[in-house]
Scaffold this motif. Structure first.
Motif, short mmCIF file in Angstrom:
data_model
loop_
_atom_site.label_atom_id
_atom_site.label_comp_id
_atom_site.label_asym_id
_atom_site.label_seq_id
_atom_site.Cartn_x
_atom_site.Cartn_y
_atom_site.Cartn_z
N SER A 25 12.25 16.31 7.59
CA SER A 25 12.20 15.62 6.31
C SER A 25 12.17 14.10 6.49
CB SER A 25 13.39 16.02 5.45
OG SER A 25 14.58 15.70 6.15
N SER A 26 12.73 13.61 7.62
CA SER A 26 12.71 12.16 7.84
C SER A 26 11.29 11.65 8.09
CB SER A 26 13.62 11.79 9.01
OG SER A 26 13.11 12.36 10.19
N GLN A 27 10.43 12.57 8.55
CA GLN A 27 9.04 12.15 8.80
C GLN A 27 8.16 12.38 7.56
OE1 GLN A 27 8.71 14.82 12.23
NE2 GLN A 27 7.77 13.10 13.31
N LYS A 74 6.20 12.12 4.16
CA LYS A 74 5.46 10.95 3.70
C LYS A 74 6.31 10.20 2.68
CE LYS A 74 0.81 10.19 2.04
NZ LYS A 74 0.61 10.49 0.65
N ARG A 75 6.57 8.92 2.95
CA ARG A 75 7.37 8.19 1.96
C ARG A 75 6.45 7.79 0.80
NH1 ARG A 75 7.60 2.41 1.82
NH2 ARG A 75 6.04 1.46 3.20
N PRO A 76 7.05 7.62 -0.37
CA PRO A 76 6.20 7.26 -1.52
C PRO A 76 5.53 5.91 -1.30
CG PRO A 76 8.54 7.37 -2.14
CD PRO A 76 8.46 7.74 -0.70
N ARG A 106 4.71 2.31 -2.06
CA ARG A 106 5.43 1.27 -2.79
C ARG A 106 4.43 0.21 -3.25
NH1 ARG A 106 10.75 0.78 -2.12
NH2 ARG A 106 10.75 -1.49 -1.83
N ASP A 141 3.43 -1.51 0.02
CA ASP A 141 2.14 -1.05 0.57
C ASP A 141 1.00 -1.78 -0.14
OD1 ASP A 141 3.08 1.19 2.31
OD2 ASP A 141 3.89 1.87 0.39
N THR A 198 5.85 4.41 -6.16
CA THR A 198 7.11 3.76 -6.54
C THR A 198 6.72 2.33 -6.90
OG1 THR A 198 8.45 5.09 -5.06
CG2 THR A 198 9.36 2.96 -5.71
#
Length: 303
Positions: free
Chosen positions: A3-5, A7-9, A11, A72, A35
């Motif tokens: 889960s740490s890998q 895909k982050r939202p 930004r 981003d 986000t």
């Protein structure tokens, strides 16, 4: 995949997020799963992780926000955009220096976003007699607002080799929530209240009016595209005179308004015909459909 890998939202930092265009764009980006970090010039409200205070005229404030947000994407909408604004210097402080502060802040904190979308204005073209102004037309501004945007563009261009920047030149656009000192909301308000008469300037000036929802969709699509180092018109290519708009609003509401021409509203520098060519926009983001102006009017009248 742990889960740490995951895909982050995405930004996305939006300056001028609480302005007319910003509200529609933020809603669109949130709907796309971004986000959104909004910046606000408000002194009093407390900051939150997605709402940061920003005085765009302060280099330190810009650096702090870029460092905190590390976005981003950056969409820079904050500007003084009312042509009749009373202090000419503000146009340059905010629109030119403020924009450069943002770019310099990225360099200072060593952050390169995937894309920066910077809003200029079709006003930079000035008094051009054409119904299809494309991006190759010369820039000949005729007022402080347009001059500040032209100066901003010239300086931002010098950053094209350092940051992935896209400059958009929106033509006139309108929609629900636009300030009543703009022309279409003023006309819509008069019809909605069934006023007996309206005072306007020259009702035969023609403008390429877009719907704010189309503009927000175009910005989001351009952000998502792989285009950078370009200047793009955002327009429909269809001009309407104020006379056309008055007559359409009259048809939609069944109300007749007496039109009084107030010489004080006739600006000597008023551009007679301002309509853009959306050819480049269509080639870059073919999926973005414009909204017929009669639908925009109907939507505003039923607000």
């Amino acid at each position: 995949m742990s889960s740490s890998q995951a895909k982050r939202p995405i930004r996305t930092l939006v300056t001028g997020a609480s302005g007319f265009t910003g509200r529609y764009l933020v809603e669109r980006l949130l709907g796309r799963g971004h986000t959104v970090i909004e910046t606000t010039a408000g002194r009093d409200e407390p900051e939150t992780p997605t709402r940061l205070k920003l005085d765009i005229t302060s280099p330190q404030a810009c650096q702090r926000v870029i460092e905190l947000a590390r976005p981003d994407y950056i969409v820079h909408l904050a500007a003084i955009s009312f042509v009749g604004h009373d202090d000419p210097l503000d146009f340059y402080r905010v629109n030119v220096i403020g924009t450069l502060n943002l770019l310099e802040a990225c360099a200072a904190v060593g952050h390169t976003p995937r894309k920066l979308l910077i809003a200029s204005s079709a006003n930079v073209y000035g008094n051009v007699a054409s119904d299809a102004i494309d991006e190759s037309f010369p820039v000949t501004p005729v007022n402080h607002y347009a001059s500040s945007k032209a100066a901003m563009e010239a300086l931002v261009r010098t950053w094209f080799d350092r940051l992935p920047i896209l400059i958009v030149r929106p033509f006139n656009y309108t929609g629900r929530g636009q300030a009543p000192n703009f022309l279409v909301p003023k006309i819509v308000g008069h019809f909605a209240r069934r006023e007996p008469s309206i005072e306007l300037g020259n009702i035969d000036v023609a403008r390429d009016f877009s719907d704010v929802r189309y503009v927000a969709n175009a910005y989001e699509a351009l952000l998502d595209s792989d285009v950078a180092g370009e200047i793009v018109n955002v327009c429909t290519g269809t001009p309407y005179t104020l006379r056309n708009i008055l007559s359409a609003a009259s048809d939609l509401t069944g109300h007749e308004l007496e039109i009084r021409v107030n010489p004080a509203f006739v600006r000597q520098t008023d551009v007679k015909m301002l309509a853009g060519s959306p050819a480049k926009l269509h080639s870059l983001v073919p999926g973005v459909e414009s909204i017929p102006f009669i639908d925009t009017l109907r939507w505003m009248l039923t607000a």
